[in-house]
Write a protein that holds these residues in place. Structure first.
Motif, PDB file in Angstrom:
ATOM      1  N   MET A  31      27.575 -36.124  -7.834  1.00 58.18           N
ATOM      2  CA  MET A  31      26.311 -36.317  -7.391  1.00 58.18           C
ATOM      3  C   MET A  31      26.521 -36.770  -5.912  1.00 58.18           C
ATOM      4  SD  MET A  31      24.022 -37.787 -10.389  1.00 58.18           S
ATOM      5  CE  MET A  31      24.940 -39.190 -11.130  1.00 58.18           C
ATOM      6  N   LEU A 184      26.760 -33.315 -16.339  1.00 60.67           N
ATOM      7  CA  LEU A 184      27.293 -32.914 -15.242  1.00 60.67           C
ATOM      8  C   LEU A 184      28.644 -32.189 -15.266  1.00 60.67           C
ATOM      9  CD1 LEU A 184      25.841 -35.498 -12.667  1.00 60.67           C
ATOM     10  CD2 LEU A 184      25.248 -33.082 -12.808  1.00 60.67           C
ATOM     11  N   LEU A 197      22.093 -31.162  -8.932  1.00 61.08           N
ATOM     12  CA  LEU A 197      23.273 -31.143  -7.708  1.00 61.08           C
ATOM     13  C   LEU A 197      22.599 -30.622  -6.378  1.00 61.08           C
ATOM     14  CD1 LEU A 197      26.489 -30.424  -9.597  1.00 61.08           C
ATOM     15  CD2 LEU A 197      25.877 -32.788  -8.825  1.00 61.08           C
ATOM     16  N   PHE A 200      20.410 -33.183  -5.061  1.00 64.51           N
ATOM     17  CA  PHE A 200      21.140 -34.249  -4.405  1.00 64.51           C
ATOM     18  C   PHE A 200      21.711 -33.544  -2.988  1.00 64.51           C
ATOM     19  CE2 PHE A 200      21.546 -36.937  -8.146  1.00 64.51           C
ATOM     20  CZ  PHE A 200      21.675 -38.070  -7.512  1.00 64.51           C
ATOM     21  N   LEU A 221      15.453 -36.890  -8.578  1.00 57.86           N
ATOM     22  CA  LEU A 221      16.844 -37.101  -8.764  1.00 57.86           C
ATOM     23  C   LEU A 221      16.857 -37.838 -10.072  1.00 57.86           C
ATOM     24  CD1 LEU A 221      17.956 -38.373  -5.343  1.00 57.86           C
ATOM     25  CD2 LEU A 221      18.191 -35.868  -6.271  1.00 57.86           C
TER      26      LEU A 221
END
Length: 237
Positions: A31, A184, A197, A200, A221
């Motif tokens: 991230m 992730l 992602l 981010f 997020l």
């Protein structure tokens, strides 16, 4: 724009990243890397990444030798003074780490504990009654981002203690606390991980422009990638 001393080129910001994950394949750092790509999208920044687990950083001894010297350095001769030198030069400091026992990992906490050379022994009282040590450096120029991921499937109750600590320790603070972070690094979860992602990366671009994240961005997020029930089935199955 500022001028990079090493390269002699202009850059927008100097960014210090304190990566507190003990693992090379870090959920949380994925991230942070996306966030940094966003910050670099429209401007060139100087980015220093410290993998804290690779550094020799002893616990604070509480000797207060730094308050006698008042030079912004610790009397312990290890890697912390290198970090302190970068710390005071940074425009933005990103603390990136997985949640450990509702706080940060111990090796990263040692870094935070040993920022005490950046304040003086003397204390000052703010208008709101808060008392703190007098600063040796100008902390008002340093902006802080905390990015923390946890393995729990929800936000509530898991990041409360961390938020309290960070709000007390840091000024100019933005915090992003992400549940279900292990998804992730699971290939089968890419369908939900990749959009996070991407978000981010967009958030990094937003932060680079404003040194702030909107409430809407933080909500995106921090929203779990899948339902609590589905996540628990995967963990416990």
């Amino acid at each position: 724009m500022r001028r990079c001393e090493q390269k002699g080129t202009e850059y927008a910001m100097r960014i210090l990243v304190l990566n507190g994950s003990p693992k090379k394949k870090s959920d949380t750092f994925r991230m942070t890397e996306a966030f940094l790509r966003g910050m670099d999208k429209e401007q060139e920044n100087v980015i220093d990444v410290i993998n804290v687990i690779e550094k020799n950083i002893a616990p604070c001894k509480g000797c207060f030798g730094c308050w006698q010297k008042k030079d912004g350095h610790c009397v312990i001769q290890d890697d912390q003074n290198e970090i302190l030198d970068l710390y005071v030069k940074a425009d933005v400091i990103i603390w990136s780490f997985p949640l450990y026992c509702y706080s940060m990992p111990s090796h990263l906490k040692a870094v935070l504990d040993r920022t005490i050379p950046l304040v003086k022994k003397g204390m000052v009282e703010e208008s709101n009654g808060t008392i703190h040590h007098e600063a040796l450096v100008d902390f008002s120029k340093i902006h802080t981002v905390v990015i923390s991921g946890c393995g729990f499937p929800d936000w509530e109750g898991n990041f409360d203690a961390l938020k309290q600590m960070c709000n007390t320790c840091f000024g100019n603070l933005e915090m992003v606390c992400v549940p279900e972070a292990p998804l992730l690094n699971i290939p089968e979860a890419a369908i939900v991980a990749e959009p996070l992602l991407e978000s981010f990366e967009k958030a990094g671009a937003e932060y680079a422009s404003n040194l702030k994240l909107s409430d809407e961005t933080k909500k995106i997020l921090e929203t779990p990638m899948i339902s609590k029930e589905e996540y628990l089935r995967g963990i416990n199955g």
